[in-house]
Structures are given as C-alpha cells and as structure tokens.
Scaffold this motif. Structure first.
Motif, short mmCIF file in Angstrom:
data_model
loop_
_atom_site.label_atom_id
_atom_site.label_comp_id
_atom_site.label_asym_id
_atom_site.label_seq_id
_atom_site.Cartn_x
_atom_site.Cartn_y
_atom_site.Cartn_z
N ASP A 110 -33.51 53.35 86.61
CA ASP A 110 -33.96 53.48 87.96
C ASP A 110 -33.19 54.81 88.42
O ASP A 110 -33.99 55.49 89.48
CB ASP A 110 -33.16 52.32 88.83
N LEU A 113 -35.72 57.35 87.46
CA LEU A 113 -36.99 57.25 88.50
C LEU A 113 -36.78 57.92 89.62
O LEU A 113 -37.47 58.50 90.16
CB LEU A 113 -37.55 55.82 88.61
N LEU A 114 -35.69 57.76 90.13
CA LEU A 114 -35.19 58.18 91.46
C LEU A 114 -35.20 59.89 91.47
O LEU A 114 -35.68 60.58 92.28
CB LEU A 114 -34.06 57.91 91.90
N LEU A 218 -40.59 57.24 81.34
CA LEU A 218 -39.98 56.31 81.65
C LEU A 218 -39.82 55.14 80.59
O LEU A 218 -39.12 54.37 80.70
CB LEU A 218 -40.17 55.71 83.09
N ASP A 544 -32.71 38.09 78.22
CA ASP A 544 -32.54 37.32 79.34
C ASP A 544 -31.84 36.38 79.10
O ASP A 544 -30.57 35.82 79.56
CB ASP A 544 -33.95 36.73 79.55
N GLN A 571 -32.78 37.23 90.06
CA GLN A 571 -33.80 38.27 89.77
C GLN A 571 -35.24 37.97 90.80
O GLN A 571 -35.58 39.10 91.21
CB GLN A 571 -34.42 37.90 88.33
N ASP A 572 -35.57 36.75 90.95
CA ASP A 572 -36.68 36.45 91.91
C ASP A 572 -36.12 37.15 93.23
O ASP A 572 -37.09 37.71 93.96
CB ASP A 572 -36.61 34.73 92.25
N SER A 575 -36.11 41.23 92.64
CA SER A 575 -37.34 42.15 92.58
C SER A 575 -38.09 42.50 93.78
O SER A 575 -39.20 43.13 93.57
CB SER A 575 -38.10 41.29 91.41
N ARG A 576 -37.58 41.89 94.87
CA ARG A 576 -38.34 42.21 96.26
C ARG A 576 -38.03 43.52 96.29
O ARG A 576 -38.52 44.44 97.27
CB ARG A 576 -38.21 41.36 97.24
N PHE A 577 -37.10 44.44 95.89
CA PHE A 577 -36.57 45.45 96.14
C PHE A 577 -37.03 46.67 95.22
O PHE A 577 -37.12 46.18 94.16
CB PHE A 577 -34.88 45.45 96.62
N GLU A 578 -37.20 47.82 95.80
CA GLU A 578 -37.69 48.82 95.04
C GLU A 578 -36.85 49.21 93.83
O GLU A 578 -37.43 49.40 92.74
CB GLU A 578 -38.02 50.12 95.97
N TYR A 579 -35.64 49.41 94.28
CA TYR A 579 -34.76 49.74 93.03
C TYR A 579 -33.86 48.74 92.46
O TYR A 579 -32.38 48.62 92.46
CB TYR A 579 -33.88 50.86 93.50
N TRP A 580 -34.37 47.42 92.04
CA TRP A 580 -33.72 46.22 91.96
C TRP A 580 -33.08 46.47 90.62
O TRP A 580 -32.00 45.59 90.44
CB TRP A 580 -34.52 45.01 92.02
N ARG A 581 -33.58 46.98 89.75
CA ARG A 581 -33.07 47.04 88.37
C ARG A 581 -31.57 48.00 88.49
O ARG A 581 -30.72 47.60 87.67
CB ARG A 581 -34.16 47.90 87.20
N LYS B 4 -40.76 60.73 95.80
CA LYS B 4 -39.54 59.82 96.15
C LYS B 4 -39.60 59.34 97.45
O LYS B 4 -39.22 58.13 97.75
CB LYS B 4 -38.48 60.66 95.77
N ALA B 11 -40.79 51.37 100.17
CA ALA B 11 -39.81 50.30 99.65
C ALA B 11 -39.22 49.60 101.43
O ALA B 11 -39.01 48.32 101.48
CB ALA B 11 -38.41 50.70 99.32
N MET B 14 -42.12 47.40 102.49
CA MET B 14 -42.02 46.35 101.64
C MET B 14 -40.93 45.39 102.26
O MET B 14 -41.11 43.95 102.29
CB MET B 14 -41.83 46.45 100.08
N LYS B 38 -42.79 48.80 88.78
CA LYS B 38 -41.64 49.40 88.16
C LYS B 38 -42.12 49.87 86.64
O LYS B 38 -41.56 51.00 86.26
CB LYS B 38 -40.73 48.46 88.09
N ARG B 74 -45.76 42.90 95.78
CA ARG B 74 -44.54 42.66 95.13
C ARG B 74 -44.72 43.16 93.88
O ARG B 74 -46.03 43.42 93.32
CB ARG B 74 -44.59 40.98 94.78
N LYS B 85 -45.72 33.36 88.90
CA LYS B 85 -44.68 33.11 89.74
C LYS B 85 -44.59 33.60 91.25
O LYS B 85 -44.63 32.56 92.24
CB LYS B 85 -43.24 33.08 89.20
#
Lengths: 622, 402, 273
Positions: A110, A113-114, A218, A544, A571-572, A575-581, B4, B11, B14, B38, B74, B85
């Motif tokens: 991430d 990517l940023l 990436l 996982d 994770q559910d 994963s809604r956020f842009e930089y969740w990783r 960016k 983001a 979203m 991603k 999403r 899911k």
C-alpha cells in the motif's frame, strides 16, 4: 548451435535477478533463521526506487549509481523492518516471524501504491548497453551479458566476503552455530541487523538491475516470491552457491521449457522443487537441520482440560444463538456467518496439524481448494448431486493429503513448510494450466446447492451443521489418544518413539485427517459461492489460514475459532477502505509483537488478572 | 501525484457512500459496483472515475425517475469468492437494485453465475470472456464491452487481407489468452484456409520470460505474429522483441495493445506499425465523445482510458434501463435491458436480446510514436454488431434459452 | 541365568572405533553399571542397544531374540524400557497423562477414539506413579516439575509396559546428591521386586558403588574391566584411566555432573533419534 548458445545466455541473464534476490533471502535465513516472506517486497521497492533515481541521475554513471543507491535504500528499509518488526520477536516461534513478514508485505504494497501510483512503470534502458550482440545469426541484447557479468560479480563478492573477511567468517559461523558467535563476543543483534541490511540490499539491487529488461509494477512482490523460494529451497537454505546453481537451473529450465512445453511452464518449476526435496530434503547444497535450530517452540502449552460446565453452557448458548440467526438477522448476516464458519473449519483443520502436531504447513490451501475442485469436477462432469459431491470432496482432499503427506512428514520445521508450499503450488499450477479439465482461471461455474438447500437460510443451516460438526470432530479428536499422540510427537518425538509410538505415522494420519476436514470446508465453500477458481489454491489462501490460527493463538484449541471470527469480520470491514491492506498489515504486525498468545491468550490473561489467582502455584517450580 | 488525490477523493467518496447509506436510502436508487480496485488499480480507477462522472452528470440533470443515483463501490480483492459475498451484501444490506463492474474474467464469470442463481441483475462492464454471455450466459447477466471474440475477429479481418501465411501467436497462459488465440485462429482460418500457425507461445500471466519467448518465436520463422500479452508482459515483450529484431519486416497484430492502459506505460518505446485494437480518445471527432473527454478532463484532471469510457457507458446503460423499465424491480429491469438501445459517447449501442451482449465496438488502427508517446493512427471504429455471430450460431453457443 | 546377551558389538565413525567388540551379559534383577571416561563409547553402546544406531557388527539377544536391526519402537514392544540423560517427557501434558500415554501405547490404543486419553488406564497409571512417589503430583503439568521429579516420572513411564530390561542413560544426571541416592534406591527396589534387569551409565561413582551389582568399565570403546564393585575399584588399570589413581573417583564428579562435555556426545545421540 548459435541458437542454443543464445538460449543458454538468455537463461543465464534471467538467473541474475533471481540469484540476487534469492541469495539475499538465503543469507538472511541462514543467520537469523527468519523465513522472510517480505523479501519479494524488497525486490519490488528496489525496482521502484531505482526507477525514480534513474529519472534524476543521467547517463552511464547515473544508471549504475541508481542501482547501487537503490540497493542501499532498500537495505536501510530492510534494517528498519528488522529492528522495528523482527527484533522484538526473534525468540518467538517461527510462525510469528512468518506472519509478521506477511504483515510487512501488505504495508509495503500500500505504501508503494501511495507513493508511485497504480501505473506500471517501464524501466529505462541501460546507457551504453541499448543494443544487441550478434552471435552467429542470432541476436542477444547486450544488457543480458551485463546481467550475467553482474551475477558472477556478486557471487564472487559474496564468496570473498564470507571467506576472506573477518565479518564474513563470523556470519558463516553464525549460520552454523548461533550461540558460538555470542561466545566469541560478537554483538548478535548487530550481526542480525547487518545481515538483514545486506540481504535486503541484494534484493533491492536485483530489482533495480532488472529495470532495463522489465519495469516496476505492483505485482512484482508476489510474482518473484514463488520462484525465489523455489530457488532457495532447491539450493539449500542458507547456501549462496546453492542459490546460484538453483537460479541457473530454474532459469534454464524456463528458457528451454518455453521451447518444448510452452503450456506447462508453471508446473515445471514446482515439480523440480518437489523432486529435489524428496531426494535431498535439505536442498542441493543445504545441510540437515540440527536439533532445535528451527526457532524456539515458545513456552510449553498448558495441559488440555476437560470442558468445564460453564464452557459447555457457553458453547450451547453460542450454538443456539447461531441457530436462531435467521429469525432476526438478514440474509447477508447469514452469508457472512457461513463464510466465518467455513473459515473457522478451514483454520481449525490447519490448527490440528500446526497447533497440536507442530507441523507448520504453508500449503493448507491445497486440500481446501482440492476439496472444492473435487466437488466441482464431480458436479461438472458426472452431474452428481450436491450431497454426493459433499461426501466425495473430503475424501478426495484426504487422498490428496495422503499423497502430499507421505512426502512431507519426513521433514520438519522450515523444510516441512517449504515442501507443503511446493506441493500446494503444484496443485495450483495444475488447476491453473490444465484448462481443458479445470477451466483454468475461468474456473468451474454453476456449482450451486440442491434445490432443498439453495435458499440462503437453508444453506446457512447446512453450513452450520456440517461446519460446526467438522469443528466439533476436530476438537474431539484433540482429546482422543490419537490427538494426544500427535501432541506428544510435537513435545518430544524421542519420548514417543521410546514408548512405541510411530510419530511419523501419527503425523501422516493427522495430515490426512486435517486434509479431509479442510476438503469439507472447501466443499461448503464451493456450493456457497457457486464457482471455484485457482485463487482458492493460491499461497494467499494458505496464508489466510495461518494468520487466523496465529491470530487466535496457536496454543489454544479455541484459537482458530476466535481468529476465524475476528479475521473474517475484520477483513470484511477493512476492505471497504481504500488503504485497507496497510491497516491490516499494521494490525498483524502489532498483534505479533504485542499479543504473542493471540486473542485467546489475551482473554486468558484478562481472566487471570481479574479473577482470583488459582493458576499461581503452577509457577513456583518453573 | 494527481492520481493519488483522485484515489483519496474516491476513498472519501466511498466512505461517505458507506456511512451515508441510511440517510439517503429513501430518495436514491443505489447501484452496486464491484471491481478489483487494489489488484489492478491502473485499469479499475479510470473505470470508477468514468462511472462516477456519469452518475454525477445524470444526477445533475435530475436523476432517473425523479430520483438521484448512488454508486456503492466495493473492492473484491481480485477474489471471486469475495465478489460473491460483496454482491450478497450489496443486494441485501445496501439494497442496491443491481450490480455492475469487474475487470477480471473469472470474477465476472463468478458474478454471472451468482446472478443467474439468485435471480439478480448483473451488468458486466469490462470482463472479456466469451463464455460470460454465451456458454455460461443467463437471463440476469449482460455485458457492455466488446468481447474477446469480437476484438479478435476485428484483427483477423486485417490479417486475412495480408499475404502473410506463416503465423505465430503469443498469449498469456490463462483463459483470456486462450480464448483470444482460439477466436483469432477460427476467424482467420475461415477466411484464409491457406494460412498456417507455426508456433503458439504461452508465457505465464505477468511472468513472461521475454528473451526466451522471442527466441522461440524467431526460431519458427513466422511471417506475422499475433500478440495477446498485456501489461508488464507487453512492455518486456516489446522491448526485447525490438532488440532481437523480431518485429522487423513482419506484420504484428496486438489485441488491446492500443488501449491507453497498455500503450501509455510504454512511452517512446511503444511499438511502431503494429495493427491493434485500442482507444484513440485524442482523435475521435464525434461531438458526444469530445464532450465526454472535456468533462472527464475537467472532473479528474486526467485523460480518459478505455476503462473510463466503459465505466461511463455502464452507468448510462443502467440509467437508461431504469428509465425504460420505469421500475427498479429486477425482472422489469432485465426485460428493459433486453434490446435496450442508447446513445453513448462512442455512438449508439444496443444490448442484443438474443445473447445480452452490447454492440459497443472498438477502434482498430496502427501504432506509432508521436511526441514520445504511443498513438494510434489510421484508425477506424468497428461496430460491434458486425463481429457478432449470427442468431443461429448464438443459439448453439448459448444454452440458456432466455 | 542371563536374559540379555550382547556379543561383539562394534561401531566406528569415519574410521575411528567408537565401540569395539563389546560383549556383556545381564541377569534378571541385576543392576549393571556401564562406566567410563568421556568419549568411552557408553552412549554409542546405548544407542545401539536401543536401535537408534546400527552397529557395524555384533548381536544383542533378549531372551534369545535378536534386537539388532529392529526399530526403537519394536525393541520397546519386546520389553525394553528406556530413560534419557536429558529427560524427554511431554511438556504439555500432566504427569498422569504422560504415564497414560505409555500405557495406551502398550495396549495398542493410539489410533482409537473412545474413551478420551485422559480417562484411560487411570488405576494402572496411578499405581505406577505411586511406585515412584509421584502420586501427589499426578495432575500437575510435566513442564513445571522439578528436575528430580521429571526423572521419577520417566522411570514410571519406562515401567509402564512391565519391561524385562531397563536402559537408563545417566539416570541421576543433573540431580542433587541426595536425590540421586533416593532415585537409585527406588530403582534398586523396583528391580528387585519386579525382577527387571537394568543397564545404566553413570558419572557419579558414589551412586555406582552404592547401587550397582556389577560394574563394566569402558575405555576407548573397549571393555577394560568387568566385575563386582570391589573388584573394579581395586583394578589398577581402571584407576589409571580415572585420573591415574585414588581409591574412589568421586571427587571430580561433583564438579562434573552429567551435563558436562559428555553431553555433546549425547546430543548427537538425540539428534539421531
């Protein structure tokens, strides 16, 4: 003839980047015993940093300065990772280090990517080596020759370092006996940091040096990871000549494989690795592990206790609550909970061999995906009903585990982990490349439940029944003599053999049983999703399960359940956020360092602090 | 750098979408959007930007049926299981009326299978797999982008006019690559039974060993090469191929190679003289398209990619379908989608009732390098309808009756 | 009447004779001490008797049945028990469960599922723990036991399948002097009562002289002396080997308790397991 010369030279030049990255990984493993999964990320960073430097520094000198500086920069990043993430957990079991470096992968992905954005970057050509060399009537890019030269240069340099300098000889000594170096008065933490710097810098140089042949993107981190591990394992963990020879073998194999078997290139590499490991479990140049060298096992776990009345009540309450979910919860909650239960079953089956048996498998996805594929294939080609497919899937997965386990349980520690990884990759590449049967990456579609179970609620109940049934069986097995024998083999194989227990047979049986249950999880998964793809066999899928087991706490029977619930929901949500990783990675690293006993461990700690201290007397003798 | 910012804005948007769900619920129509943001951001972020632009444009003009549209985006992490899911969550928790999106074929196929099973509408935006509307097609799945078959047929038409007889192919060793080669071979052989395919190379996806592949291609001495590689593989293939002289005096065809997503990263090293399918957004003169480009550049401070156009057209299609159906009920929407015709920046398109494939076409032209950038010249827009099989053939390909 | 007959046991590592033509006999109820300086080949002998190491030559017969070529598991099933120099017990189990596992294995119940392990053979396990004086600690985790108690536990485990022969490698290593006497007295009593033959190696000469019925002295892989305690003690060649003299060799021992340099040999032995 010219054609073959050019082919061989092409293979040699491909081997260069692979060797640079692999030798770095090998050196780090040899001295610190850390299997650094984030090594691919260092390679990727080397490419990105090198790219940026090359846009600033012009000309021939600028190009080579960029490569060198990229190496230094990545070395420093490696140093930061070593000091910030790994140093606090050197004494922890190897699984902790593995999970921590996996967290580092997510963070670096991430951050890259940023900083550099999502676009693929095409590397600059190397000034002075833009052209080709003519060999007979064949053309070879001159930079290929530069890369070949570079790899020999690095090989020579490393040889000199490790054989002719005091520091290098100390590092080599550390590879063989860590305690001894301490006895010689060398500061071990500086030695480790230095080695991490060197290893990371080599990966960075590898990433930057390949720019003229490729670029920076990436996906580089995961793409290099598999071949690099293959190289290190074939060559022998910790051996630099081994890494060199194995990089050559793999690269030449690819070059000629493209010619002869253009469709099977993926499988080839892993088959070679599996074959080498079967005949030389420690790689071509590796040495057998000496006892206790694969990291500490951590403090001994507490004896199993029979379920208390309160625990039975809590479990019954949980079961009733889960049964009642469709009465008050929406369908998405049911879908999500089905995912949670499947993840819990998958992780509990891994925990059975990993936690109870001490067998750290990096390839548990093989049986999960194997079971799912078995069910899907049966539906696809035999038009079998769901019920039959669900019965067949665990059996097929068990059979797969029987074959894989036969080879793997002969090894232990890191080598066991690597061989399971290799077999999982073989299964993955078969599913991926045998498109006529498995549909390749288009997968197998339309695998839906029988009519009676096709409603969301009906299928939820099916998952609840079979999933919880599977989990309960796994938990029950822990209490049987078989489960005890499995733990015994982990605690002291010597003792087991001395009381007539065949440790390998027990471990093999456990591997098969865990595979059976993992296959059941896969079957539940495939009918929940309606389709199956090779992604379910990927390394990430195995990870996982590892992360769930680790998150919940390796030493607790209920760890994988707690971990499965938290990980799936987390994770559910994330994963809604842009930089969740980035968040997930940081969270994993934080947990590794701060909560080494996992969630269940935290729960026990809280209970011990709050409640009276009946556990206290146990400490006196220890 | 600006991208960016785009990402961060997206983001924020979203997050606002997720959090604001309850507040808007009553007077908006929600559309679920699932994509691999991603895994392949270079392709999917332009898609989202195009989609968001379309939604904003539609809403500014008063929305659909008097209601505002709302996009709930999403990330599927590139995992089909995850996409399923999320689809379930979008329908049941977010109460979207339909879903769209996806780039990877396998994710698209998984969502299509889900749509058919659960009777929920899915408009596949970018996935190219032919099976999506044919072999695995169903009543609830539609597709916008011209499929592998269509684009490969466009190139085969060019190939048939060329005297080249000895053909070589190189394609990533996964389903899209195999489809693309099979479709091309079939279309070319139909027109030119005399051609011969002398070698087929199948590098692993994003794992190309370019030097070795080019050696192997060169060894078979082809007259022409059909290329399906893309992304980083393409970059390596082009550079190594130029160096080793593979492209000299040969006809090279490139599937999708002219799309900005693939061509632009190559910069001044973009191949010259390849015949490709792509998207010459800079030269398209139709007023509707010019307006789209201007709006897009204003909104995002960036130029459109093919994904941007697809995202834009996807949302236009959805709005048109809702308008036509006069309802947000799934069955009504499906019936409206069948045969739906609408105007887009790339011209009029129709979702064929017989196989649910839109007739959006593609641009075929020749590559060149201008001002240090790869461009398409001498291009022509090929209408999608001309490269789709006949109704009788479709009936054979598509077992689903509806 | 000797039930264990070892004949001409020989093993060399890379041309160096670790053990050379060792022969010995053991009678029921007899405590035979195998002593010798570091590197004399005691552990190598032990590992060959227990099937962890294959001898180059020689035979080991237990009641006429050949042990050479059998796995440690088979040898155990033939009625040979073993304790280790560095204790090997299951740290994650209770004392009771450690003994139960040996009993379950003896009754061939490892692969059965019901009843649970901790409910099996409890009376038998309890009796064994009583025998070694560990019954009060039955429910404690093995990981928290004092070292001397671990040794007792090992003894209980080794007795679980009523062996005919007990091999004890440095049974008192790492224990306080008082505990040593206690453990060996216990062993001697059990041996007498159950008519088990015991072969043990030992560093502590006080222990050897106090409890061994017979002593075998090994030096450089060969038997130097074989006889009663008094005979061996008086043997000048033995005295020469042990620091060249002195009526007892006890003094050096306190500084050199079991886990000494000899440990390196044994570590190898463990690694071979």
């Amino acid at each position: 003839m010219d054609f073959f010369v050019v082919q061989i030279l092409t293979g040699l030049s491909n081997a260069a980047a692979l060797f640079l990255v692999a030798s770095g990984l090998s050196i780090i493993f040899g001295v610190t015993r850390v299997v650094n999964f984030s090594h691919g990320s260092f390679y990727m960073l080397g490419a990105f940093i090198g790219y940026s430097l090359m846009t600033v520094l012009p000309g021939f000198i600028g190009f080579w300065a960029s490569i060198l500086l990229a190496g230094v920069a990545v070395g420093v990043i490696g140093l930061i990772v070593e000091m910030g993430v790994l140093r606090p957990i050197y004494k922890s079991p190897e699984l902790f280090q593995l999970v921590a470096t996996f967290g580092v992968i997510l963070v670096i992905q991430d951050l890259t990517l940023l900083i550099w954005g999502p676009d693929d970057l095409i590397g600059k050509r190397s000034p002075g080596f833009e052209g080709v060399v003519k060999i007979g009537d064949q053309l070879l890019p001159s930079y290929d020759l530069v890369l070949i030269f570079l790899s020999f240069l690095v090989l020579g340099g490393l040889w000199f370092l490790f054989n002719k300098t005091r520091v290098g000889i100390l590092v080599r000594a550390a590879t063989q006996d860590r305690e001894m170096v301490g006895a010689l008065g060398v500061n071990q933490s500086w030695l480790f940091s230095g080695v991490f710097f060197l290893g990371s810098a080599l990966a960075g140089i590898g990433g930057a040096a390949q720019l003229p042949k490729g670029g920076a993107d990436l996906l580089m981190d995961f793409n290099i990871l598999a071949p690099v591990f293959v190289v290190v394992v074939i060559g022998g963990m910790g051996s630099i000549p081994g890494a060199f020879v194995a990089a050559l073998i793999i690269s030449e194999l690819n070059v000629f494989g493209v010619q002869l078997l253009p469709q099977s290139t993926l499988v080839l590499m892993f088959v070679v690795m599996a074959v080498v490991l079967i005949f030389r479990p420690w790689g071509l140049f590796g040495r057998p592990e000496t006892l206790g060298s694969h990291g500490s096992q951590g403090p001994p776990e507490a004896p199993l206790r029979a379920f208390s009345g309160r625990l039975w009540l809590a479990l019954a309450a949980a079961a009733i609550a889960l049964t009642a979910v469709p009465l008050f919860g929406g369908t998405f909650l049911q879908v999500l909970l089905a995912d949670v239960i499947i993840a819990c079953l998958f992780a509990t089956s891994l925990h059975f061999i990993l936690g109870l048996g001490g067998l750290v498998s990096f390839g548990h996805a093989a049986t999960f995906g194997g079971g799912a594929y078995a069910a899907a294939l049966l539906v696809q080609y035999a038009e079998a009903p769901m019920e039959m497919a669900m019965l067949f899937a665990p059996l097929a997965a068990g059979l797969l585990a029987l074959v894989i386990g036969w080879f793997c349980v002969r090894l232990s520690g890191v080598y066991f982990a690597m061989l399971t990884l290799a077999f999982a990759q073989v299964v993955w590449s078969v599913a991926f490349q045998w498109g006529d049967v498995t549909g390749g990456d288009d997968g197998i579609l339309g695998i839906w439940p029988s009519a009676w179970a096709s409603g969301t609620t009906a299928y939820y109940y099916l998952v609840l029944t079979l999933g919880l049934g599977g989990i309960a069986t796994l938990l029950f097995m822990a209490y049987t003599p078989f489960g005890y024998a499995l733990r015994g083999g982990r605690d002291s194989a010597l003792r087991s053999e001395a009381i007539g227990i065949n440790v390998r047979l027990v471990q093999w049986s456990a591997f098969i049983f865990a595979g059976f249950m993992s296959g059941l999880a896969g079957a539940l998964f495939v009918f929940a999703k309606g389709s199956i793809f090779p992604t379910e066999l990927e390394i990430a899928r195995s990870f996982d399960a590892l992360i769930i087991v680790f998150l919940g706490g390796v030493q607790s029977l209920f760890g994988p359940l707690a971990g499965g619930v938290v990980f799936t929901l987390l994770q559910d949500w994330l994963s809604r956020f842009e930089y969740w990783r980035l968040f997930l990675g940081l969270m994993i690293i934080g947990i590794v360092i701060l909560l080494p006993n996992g969630l269940v461990g935290v729960g026990q700690w809280v209970r011990n602090r709050l409640g009276a201290a009946p556990g206290k007397p146990e400490e006196e003798a220890a | 750098m600006y991208r960016k910012l785009v990402g961060l804005t997206a983001a924020a948007a979203m997050a606002a979408n997720v959090m604001g769900t309850a507040a808007f619920a009553a007077d908006t129509i929600k559309i679920g959007d699932i994509n691999s943001y991603k895994r392949l951001p270079g392709h999917t972020i332009p898609y989202k930007n195009g989609a968001v632009l379309a939604i904003e444009t539609i809403n500014a003009a008063g929305g659909v049926m008097g209601k505002q549209l709302e996009l709930v985006s999403r990330d599927d992490q590139g995992k089909p299981g995850e996409a399923i899911k999320i689809a379930e969550e979008l329908f049941t928790s977010d109460e979207v009326v339909m879903i769209s999106g996806s780039l990877f074929s396998h994710v698209g196929l998984a969502l299509a299978s889900y749509a058919g099973q659960k009777k929920r509408l899915y408009l596949a935006a970018e996935p190219l797999a032919d099976a999506l509307v044919w072999g695995k097609g169903n009543r609830y799945t539609f597709r916008l982008r011209p499929s592998t078959h269509m684009q490969a047929s466009m190139l085969a038409e060019i190939a048939a006019e060329n005297p080249a007889k000895r053909w070589a192919t190189i394609a990533p060793n996964y389903a899209y690559g195999k489809d693309a080669v099979a479709a091309f071979k079939k279309a070319l052989m139909a027109k030119r039974p005399d051609v011969e395919f002398v070698t087929e190379q199948w590098p692993g996806l994003f794992k190309i060993d370019a030097g070795a592949e080019i050696q192997a291609l060169e060894a078979s001495k082809p007259d022409a090469v059909y290329n399906v590689t893309f992304g980083g593989d393409l970059a390596k293939f082009v550079r190594e191929g130029e160096l080793r002289g593979l492209f000299k005096d040969r006809l090279i065809l490139g599937l999708l190679t002219g799309e900005p997503e693939y061509l632009d990263p190559l910069k001044d090293e973009a191949p010259e003289g390849w015949v490709v399918t792509g998207y010459p957004w800079y030269d398209i003169a139709e007023p509707a398209h010019k307006a789209f480009v201007a709006d897009y550049q204003k909104r995002w401070d960036d130029y459109p990619r093919i994904g941007s156009l697809v995202g834009y057209n996807t949302m236009l299609s959805i709005a048109a379908a809702i308008e036509k159906a006069g309802s947000t009920e799934t069955e009504a929407l499906v019936d409206a989608m069948k045969g739906l015709t609408l105007d887009t920046p790339s011209g009029e398109i129709t979702y064929r009732a017989i196989d649910h494939q839109s007739t959006m076409g593609a641009w075929v032209g020749t590559t060149t390098v201008k001002d240090g950038k790869g461009k398409m010249i001498d291009w022509a827009y090929k209408k999608g309808a001309n490269y789709l099989p006949s109704d009788a053939e479709v009936k054979k390909l598509r077992p689903a009756t509806d | 009447m000797s039930f264990l007959e070892v004949r001409g046991l020989t093993k060399s590592f890379g041309g160096v004779n670790a053990v050379n033509a060792v022969s010995l006999d053991l009678k029921e109820g007899e405590l035979l001490a195998l002593i010798g300086p570091n590197g004399a080949g005691k552990t190598t002998c032990f590992n060959m008797l227990y099937g962890q190491l294959k001898p180059d030559e020689g035979s080991v017969k237990l009641n006429g049945r050949e042990l050479i070529g059998q796995t440690p598991r088979k040898i155990w099933r033939m009625g040979v028990g073993r304790t280790f120099q560095i204790t090997a017990t299951y740290a994650s189990m209770t004392v009771m469960e450690n003994v139960q596992m040996a009993l379950i294995s003896h009754h061939r119940g490892i692969f059965s599922v019901w009843p649970p392990a901790s409910r099996r053979h409890r009376p038998e396990a309890h009796a064994l723990l009583e025998l070694v004086g560990m019954e009060s600690q039955a429910e404690r985790a093995a990981s928290v036991l004092a070292y001397g108690d671990l040794k007792r536990l090992e003894l209980a485990i080794a007795l679980a399948h009523s062996p005919r022969l007990l091999l004890m490698d440095e049974p008192t290593a790492g224990m306080a002097p008082k505990e040593r006497v206690g453990l060996m007295q216990l062993t001697a009593d059990i041996v007498k009562e159950r008519k088990i033959g015991v072969l043990f190696t030992e560093h502590d000469m006080d222990v050897v002289f106090a409890h061994a019925h017979r002593v075998l002295v090994l030096n450089r892989g060969e038997i130097l002396a074989d006889g009663s305690v008094d005979e061996v003690r008086a043997n000048p060649r033995v005295q020469e080997v042990y620091l060249g003299g002195g009526s007892t060799f006890g003094e050096q021992e306190d500084a050199d308790t079991g886990q000494s340099a000899d440990g390196s040999v044994d570590k190898e032995g463990l690694a071979n397991a």
